[in-house]
Design an enzyme around this catalytic site. Structure first.
Site, PDB file in Angstrom:
ATOM      1  N   ARG A   1       5.097  -2.308 -12.694  1.00  0.00           N
ATOM      2  CA  ARG A   1       6.100  -3.049 -13.469  1.00  0.00           C
ATOM      3  C   ARG A   1       6.920  -3.969 -12.569  1.00  0.00           C
ATOM      4  NH1 ARG A   1      10.086   0.846 -16.644  1.00  0.00           N
ATOM      5  NH2 ARG A   1      10.806   1.273 -14.531  1.00  0.00           N
TER       6      ARG A   1
ATOM      7  N   TYR B   1      -2.616  17.701 -12.425  1.00  0.00           N
ATOM      8  CA  TYR B   1      -3.302  16.644 -11.660  1.00  0.00           C
ATOM      9  C   TYR B   1      -4.344  15.958 -12.544  1.00  0.00           C
ATOM     10  CZ  TYR B   1      -5.728  14.493  -7.638  1.00  0.00           C
ATOM     11  OH  TYR B   1      -6.300  13.612  -6.753  1.00  0.00           O
TER      12      TYR B   1
ATOM     13  N   LYS C   1      -4.275  12.012 -13.489  1.00  0.00           N
ATOM     14  CA  LYS C   1      -5.321  11.082 -13.049  1.00  0.00           C
ATOM     15  C   LYS C   1      -6.087  10.470 -14.225  1.00  0.00           C
ATOM     16  CE  LYS C   1      -4.577  11.239  -8.590  1.00  0.00           C
ATOM     17  NZ  LYS C   1      -4.125  10.037  -7.861  1.00  0.00           N
TER      18      LYS C   1
ATOM     19  N   VAL D   1       0.863  -1.189   0.000  1.00  0.00           N
ATOM     20  CA  VAL D   1       0.000   0.000   0.000  1.00  0.00           C
ATOM     21  C   VAL D   1       0.896   1.234   0.000  1.00  0.00           C
ATOM     22  CG1 VAL D   1      -1.809   1.297   1.198  1.00  0.00           C
ATOM     23  CG2 VAL D   1      -1.793  -1.209   1.310  1.00  0.00           C
TER      24      VAL D   1
ATOM     25  N   ASN E   1      -5.497  14.440   4.559  1.00  0.00           N
ATOM     26  CA  ASN E   1      -4.530  15.533   4.771  1.00  0.00           C
ATOM     27  C   ASN E   1      -3.972  16.090   3.472  1.00  0.00           C
ATOM     28  OD1 ASN E   1      -4.481  15.482   7.676  1.00  0.00           O
ATOM     29  ND2 ASN E   1      -3.470  13.492   7.495  1.00  0.00           N
TER      30      ASN E   1
ATOM     31  N   ASP F   1      10.523   8.094  -1.326  1.00  0.00           N
ATOM     32  CA  ASP F   1       9.723   8.617  -2.443  1.00  0.00           C
ATOM     33  C   ASP F   1       9.437   7.470  -3.408  1.00  0.00           C
ATOM     34  OD1 ASP F   1       8.777   9.760  -4.771  1.00  0.00           O
ATOM     35  OD2 ASP F   1      10.166  11.456  -4.707  1.00  0.00           O
TER      36      ASP F   1
ATOM     37  N   SER G   1      -7.298   6.835  -8.891  1.00  0.00           N
ATOM     38  CA  SER G   1      -7.423   7.975  -9.807  1.00  0.00           C
ATOM     39  C   SER G   1      -8.119   9.087  -9.030  1.00  0.00           C
ATOM     40  CB  SER G   1      -8.197   7.568 -11.065  1.00  0.00           C
ATOM     41  OG  SER G   1      -8.343   8.664 -11.924  1.00  0.00           O
TER      42      SER G   1
HETATM   43  N1  LIG Z   1      -8.675  13.517  -0.641  1.00  0.00           N
HETATM   44  C1  LIG Z   1      -9.373  13.696  -1.746  1.00  0.00           C
HETATM   45  O1  LIG Z   1     -10.350  14.463  -1.789  1.00  0.00           O
HETATM   46  C2  LIG Z   1      -8.999  12.926  -3.002  1.00  0.00           C
HETATM   47  C3  LIG Z   1      -9.848  12.997  -4.102  1.00  0.00           C
HETATM   48  C4  LIG Z   1      -9.520  12.316  -5.248  1.00  0.00           C
HETATM   49  C5  LIG Z   1      -8.372  11.541  -5.299  1.00  0.00           C
HETATM   50  N2  LIG Z   1      -7.555  11.489  -4.220  1.00  0.00           N
HETATM   51  C6  LIG Z   1      -6.342  10.668  -4.334  1.00  0.00           C
HETATM   52  O2  LIG Z   1      -6.275   9.773  -3.242  1.00  0.00           O
HETATM   53  C7  LIG Z   1      -4.920   9.404  -3.030  1.00  0.00           C
HETATM   54  C8  LIG Z   1      -4.600   9.504  -1.543  1.00  0.00           C
HETATM   55  O3  LIG Z   1      -4.644  10.854  -1.159  1.00  0.00           O
HETATM   56  P1  LIG Z   1      -5.167  11.349   0.251  1.00  0.00           P
HETATM   57  O4  LIG Z   1      -6.294  12.261  -0.020  1.00  0.00           O
HETATM   58  O5  LIG Z   1      -5.351  10.203   1.162  1.00  0.00           O
HETATM   59  O6  LIG Z   1      -3.937  12.296   0.669  1.00  0.00           O
HETATM   60  P2  LIG Z   1      -3.003  12.348   1.948  1.00  0.00           P
HETATM   61  O7  LIG Z   1      -2.095  13.501   1.674  1.00  0.00           O
HETATM   62  O8  LIG Z   1      -3.791  12.356   3.197  1.00  0.00           O
HETATM   63  O9  LIG Z   1      -2.171  10.992   1.854  1.00  0.00           O
HETATM   64  C9  LIG Z   1      -1.247  10.767   0.824  1.00  0.00           C
HETATM   65  C10 LIG Z   1       0.015  10.122   1.400  1.00  0.00           C
HETATM   66  O10 LIG Z   1       0.904   9.899   0.303  1.00  0.00           O
HETATM   67  C11 LIG Z   1       2.208  10.237   0.735  1.00  0.00           C
HETATM   68  N3  LIG Z   1       3.043  10.579  -0.414  1.00  0.00           N
HETATM   69  C12 LIG Z   1       2.985  11.717  -1.147  1.00  0.00           C
HETATM   70  N4  LIG Z   1       3.944  11.680  -2.077  1.00  0.00           N
HETATM   71  C13 LIG Z   1       4.609  10.512  -1.932  1.00  0.00           C
HETATM   72  C14 LIG Z   1       5.700   9.931  -2.598  1.00  0.00           C
HETATM   73  N5  LIG Z   1       6.326  10.540  -3.588  1.00  0.00           N
HETATM   74  N6  LIG Z   1       6.120   8.710  -2.185  1.00  0.00           N
HETATM   75  C15 LIG Z   1       5.513   8.087  -1.155  1.00  0.00           C
HETATM   76  N7  LIG Z   1       4.470   8.607  -0.482  1.00  0.00           N
HETATM   77  C16 LIG Z   1       4.035   9.798  -0.872  1.00  0.00           C
HETATM   78  C17 LIG Z   1       2.011  11.419   1.675  1.00  0.00           C
HETATM   79  O11 LIG Z   1       3.123  11.594   2.550  1.00  0.00           O
HETATM   80  C18 LIG Z   1       0.729  11.049   2.394  1.00  0.00           C
HETATM   81  O12 LIG Z   1       0.993  10.377   3.608  1.00  0.00           O
HETATM   82  C19 LIG Z   1      -4.086  10.310  -3.919  1.00  0.00           C
HETATM   83  O13 LIG Z   1      -3.690   9.603  -5.084  1.00  0.00           O
HETATM   84  C20 LIG Z   1      -5.040  11.428  -4.278  1.00  0.00           C
HETATM   85  O14 LIG Z   1      -4.719  12.033  -5.504  1.00  0.00           O
HETATM   86  C21 LIG Z   1      -7.830  12.160  -3.069  1.00  0.00           C
END
Ligand SMILES: NC(=O)c1ccc[n+]([C@@H]2O[C@H](COP(=O)([O-])OP(=O)(O)OC[C@H]3O[C@@H](n4cnc5c(N)ncnc54)[C@H](O)[C@@H]3O)[C@@H](O)[C@H]2O)c1
Length: 253
Positions: free
Chosen positions: A125, A157, A161, A17, A193, A67, A143
């Site tokens: 991959r 973005y 996506k 994950v 967050n 990263d 996405s």
């Molecule tokens: N929150 C929303 O409203 C929303 C809506 C649509 C899509 N998403 C997508 O859901 C997914 C999860 O986002 P979230 O909302 O839980 O955000 P979040 O910021 O709460 O969690 C994302 C986590 O990914 C980690 N992360 C960021 N860049 C990274 C990298 N290069 N390598 C490893 N870890 C990395 C961050 O440190 C963070 O802990 C993302 O792909 C986001 O685009 C979120």
């Protein structure tokens, strides 16, 4: 809205994950552990992973900080997983400050595409050879509503996506017949967050009215984790290449 744990559904599974330190990734890792999986949780934030490990206190949680768009981190994740990886949830992602195409900055574009798309390709991959050898595996990519429309985020973005959906369908097409399923979840607004600020006055003016009138109530990260877990599990055995909006109906507006 509460969701229900399916006890033992992932017993014996080993699941990677990404973005496990926060939001949807954290909720997914938490749920998969509760359903019996061994989880390899990755995040760029050491602090968040440390907090996750102490919060969950499970010897079935392994963590890798780094990263995930970096090939050496991808290799480390696969190595730590040590053997069979049954499933992969590509959750980590970053926003783009809602910059429209005429205002996109190169550095931001590169970073957003690298984390939101290239990292997904690289990890996919890396896990595919093992899955194909066993003739089994599931992958879920995250996405966004911005993968379905042009009015939900900035250009970088939105492009990333949409591309995740293309990669999902390609993976599903090529490897479905060989036992590997790949699907995507498209979250609408979700309480996490994730960081984003409107840096473009034009973007605020153009997008503001859509966001104010069209976006339903935000979901919890746990609701998204429930959809991801379902797509990773055998309960969705007949589903391959699907893009599942979990957005309280935003995508039908
Ligand atoms: N929150 C929303 O409203 C929303 C809506 C649509 C899509 N998403 C997508 O859901 C997914 C999860 O986002 P979230 O909302 O839980 O955000 P979040 O910021 O709460 O969690 C994302 C986590 O990914 C980690 N992360 C960021 N860049 C990274 C990298 N290069 N390598 C490893 N870890 C990395 C961050 O440190 C963070 O802990 C993302 O792909 C986001 O685009 C979120």
């Amino acid at each position: 809205m509460s969701t229900h744990i399916v006890e033992g559904r992932f017993a014996g599974a080993r699941v990677i994950v990404t973005g496990a330190g926060s939001g949807i990734g954290k909720a997914t890792a938490t749920r998969l552990l509760a359903e019996g999986a061994t989880v390899i949780g990755t995040d760029i934030s050491v602090q968040r992973l440390t907090e996750l490990a102490s919060e969950l206190g499970s010897d079935r949680l392994l963590t890798v900080a780094g990263d995930i768009s970096d090939e050496t981190v991808v290799a480390e994740v696969v190595q730590i997983a040590d053997g069979e990886i049954t499933s992969l949830a590509n959750v980590a992602g970053i926003m783009d400050d809602f910059l429209p195409p005429a205002e996109v900055e190169d550095a931001l574009w590169d970073r957003v595409l690298r984390v939101n798309l290239t990292a997904v390709m690289r990890l996919t991959r890396a896990v595919l050879p093992g899955m194909l050898e066993r003739g089994a595996g599931t992958i879920v990519n995250v996405s966004s509503e911005a993968g379905l429309r042009g009015s939900a985020a900035g250009a970088a973005y939105t492009a990333s996506k949409h591309a995740v959906i293309g990669l999902t369908r390609s993976t599903a097409f090529f490897y479905g017949p060989r036992g590997v399923r790949c699907n995507a979840v498209a979250p609408g607004a979700t309480i996490t967050n994730i960081q984003a600020e409107f840096r473009s006055p034009y973007s605020t003016e153009r997008m503001g009215p859509y966001l104010q009138t069209n976006v339903p109530q935000p979901a919890s990260a746990e609701e998204l984790a429930a959809a991801i877990a379902w797509l990773l599990s055998d309960d969705s055995s007949n589903v391959n290449g699907a893009i599942l909006p979990s957005d309280n109906g935003w995508s039908v507006i």
